[in-house]
Design a protein around this motif. Structure first.
Motif, PDB file in Angstrom:
ATOM      1  N   ASN A 100     -25.081 -44.679 -38.520  1.00 31.60           N
ATOM      2  CA  ASN A 100     -25.408 -44.321 -37.141  1.00 31.60           C
ATOM      3  C   ASN A 100     -26.453 -45.310 -36.624  1.00 31.60           C
ATOM      4  O   ASN A 100     -27.458 -45.574 -37.283  1.00 31.60           O
ATOM      5  CB  ASN A 100     -25.925 -42.892 -37.060  1.00 31.60           C
ATOM      6  N   PHE A 101     -26.194 -45.889 -35.464  1.00 32.35           N
ATOM      7  CA  PHE A 101     -27.148 -46.842 -34.904  1.00 32.35           C
ATOM      8  C   PHE A 101     -28.011 -46.204 -33.816  1.00 32.35           C
ATOM      9  O   PHE A 101     -28.971 -46.806 -33.346  1.00 32.35           O
ATOM     10  CB  PHE A 101     -26.425 -48.079 -34.357  1.00 32.35           C
ATOM     11  N   GLN A 102     -27.676 -44.976 -33.433  1.00 32.82           N
ATOM     12  CA  GLN A 102     -28.479 -44.265 -32.451  1.00 32.82           C
ATOM     13  C   GLN A 102     -29.479 -43.355 -33.151  1.00 32.82           C
ATOM     14  O   GLN A 102     -29.329 -43.021 -34.331  1.00 32.82           O
ATOM     15  CB  GLN A 102     -27.577 -43.442 -31.528  1.00 32.82           C
ATOM     16  N   CYS A 103     -30.506 -42.947 -32.423  1.00 33.64           N
ATOM     17  CA  CYS A 103     -31.493 -42.008 -32.951  1.00 33.64           C
ATOM     18  C   CYS A 103     -30.893 -40.605 -32.892  1.00 33.64           C
ATOM     19  O   CYS A 103     -30.577 -40.098 -31.804  1.00 33.64           O
ATOM     20  CB  CYS A 103     -32.783 -42.076 -32.135  1.00 33.64           C
ATOM     21  N   CYS A 104     -30.710 -39.981 -34.050  1.00 30.65           N
ATOM     22  CA  CYS A 104     -30.014 -38.683 -34.124  1.00 30.65           C
ATOM     23  C   CYS A 104     -30.971 -37.586 -34.561  1.00 30.65           C
ATOM     24  O   CYS A 104     -31.729 -37.742 -35.533  1.00 30.65           O
ATOM     25  CB  CYS A 104     -28.841 -38.778 -35.104  1.00 30.65           C
ATOM     26  N   LEU A 105     -30.922 -36.457 -33.860  1.00 30.70           N
ATOM     27  CA  LEU A 105     -31.860 -35.361 -34.088  1.00 30.70           C
ATOM     28  C   LEU A 105     -31.346 -34.331 -35.081  1.00 30.70           C
ATOM     29  O   LEU A 105     -32.048 -33.367 -35.393  1.00 30.70           O
ATOM     30  CB  LEU A 105     -32.188 -34.677 -32.752  1.00 30.70           C
ATOM     31  N   SER A 106     -30.105 -34.505 -35.571  1.00 24.94           N
ATOM     32  CA  SER A 106     -29.567 -33.599 -36.585  1.00 24.94           C
ATOM     33  C   SER A 106     -28.688 -34.387 -37.538  1.00 24.94           C
ATOM     34  O   SER A 106     -28.204 -35.473 -37.200  1.00 24.94           O
ATOM     35  CB  SER A 106     -28.757 -32.462 -35.945  1.00 24.94           C
ATOM     36  N   ARG A 107     -28.482 -33.846 -38.740  1.00 23.00           N
ATOM     37  CA  ARG A 107     -27.627 -34.517 -39.724  1.00 23.00           C
ATOM     38  C   ARG A 107     -26.183 -34.581 -39.233  1.00 23.00           C
ATOM     39  O   ARG A 107     -25.491 -35.574 -39.450  1.00 23.00           O
ATOM     40  CB  ARG A 107     -27.698 -33.788 -41.065  1.00 23.00           C
ATOM     41  N   ALA A 108     -25.743 -33.526 -38.560  1.00 23.71           N
ATOM     42  CA  ALA A 108     -24.376 -33.505 -38.044  1.00 23.71           C
ATOM     43  C   ALA A 108     -24.174 -34.580 -36.978  1.00 23.71           C
ATOM     44  O   ALA A 108     -23.140 -35.255 -36.930  1.00 23.71           O
ATOM     45  CB  ALA A 108     -24.047 -32.129 -37.475  1.00 23.71           C
TER      46      ALA A 108
END
Length: 302
Positions: A100-108
């Motif tokens: 993932n290259f975006q900042c993700c707030l959850s594992r899903a």
């Protein structure tokens, strides 16, 4: 991009006939970055389960033409983290890895973002322009010459780096770039590991080295051999393993955020981590086993 979009929809119709290409690529927009395709709009694949679709895509490909028959399914890996941002990697059959290259707030969310990058690059890999042809080889060699101090005449001389690259491309005529990437990753690791330099000192030709390692896949056996090399380096220069691992982790993080294909960086991390684990768990790991790849084996190849 309209022609590319039409080609991608055609690929979806062929590989996943039960999917609606118009729905899959609703509000499609993407950019090429570091030879990796990144979706620009969050609405790309917004109405489909990208994790499921990526799995279906590769299962269908394996059934249709036995692509990467030695490999299994799509594999996900989530980095342990007490909180956001979360990081997820996805490894495709054949070994190509994306994250993932975006900042993700959850594992899903991280898993979906990694699957999205992997899926669109899997689709682009099916385009005719991503297959190694005579025209592709000519353009690639010209680009290599332009970025180095070599000349086009070097392409016919396997003893030069340009000639070796030319030979490697011709040996993989007809393959896709993701298929070719596995071999390229092996040679990137051999160069990083110092093995290619050692092979040159034994007078092995570049063609012999390429022919030899083209028979092998990047598996646990090869990783163990490279880890052993780094254990020997650590004995010669204490602290070099930790230094290299810190550098590898930094490179992996930067490559992931830049949307690059990650296998080379991830393999470096795995090899160095394996070497450190063996050093602290077994004091006799420096003894090579009979079944390991060795320079002696390669020298005996010819």
């Amino acid at each position: 991009m309209d022609r590319t979009l039409e080609s991608l929809r055609h690929i979806i119709a062929q590989v996943l006939p039960h999917r609606d290409p118009a729905l899959v690529f609703k509000d499609y927009s993407a950019e090429r970055k570091n030879d990796v395709i990144l979706p620009l709009k969050s609405t790309v694949f917004s109405r489909v389960n990208v994790v499921s679709m990526l799995q279906e895509f590769w299962e269908s490909k394996q059934q249709q033409r036995a692509a990467f028959p030695s490999e299994g399914v799509v594999v996900y890996e989530s980095l342990p983290s007490p909180g956001p941002p979360f990081v997820s990697y996805v490894t495709l059959p054949g070994g190509s890895c994306f994250g993932n290259f975006q900042c993700c707030l959850s594992r899903a969310e991280a898993r979906r973002d990694a699957a999205k990058v992997a899926l669109i690059n899997s689709l682009f890999n099916e385009l005719p322009s991503r297959r190694i042809t005579k025209e592709f080889i000519m353009e690639s060699v010209q680009e290599a010459v332009a970025s180095t101090s070599g000349t086009l005449d070097d392409a016919d001389d396997p003893s030069t780096s340009i000639g070796a690259y030319h030979y490697m491309l011709e040996s993989n005529m007809g393959k896709t770039m993701l298929e070719f990437q596995e071999l390229m990753t092996i040679f990137q690791l051999l160069h990083w590991n110092g093995s290619l330099k050692a092979l040159r000192e034994t007078k092995c030709s570049r063609q012999e080295v390429i022919s030899y390692y083209s028979q092998y896949s990047l598996d646990e056996k090869m990783r163990s051999h490279m880890a052993l090399d780094w254990i020997m380096k650590e004995k010669e220069s204490p602290g070099i393993l930790s230094q290299e691992l810190r550098m590898a982790l930094r490179e992996l993080e930067e490559a992931r955020k830049a949307g690059q294909e990650l296998r080379f960086y991830k393999e470096k991390k795995e090899i160095l981590s394996l070497a450190l684990t063996q050093i602290y768990s077994d004091p006799d790991t420096s003894s090579p086993s009979d079944d390991q790849l060795s320079l002696t084996a390669l020298c005996g190849y010819h």
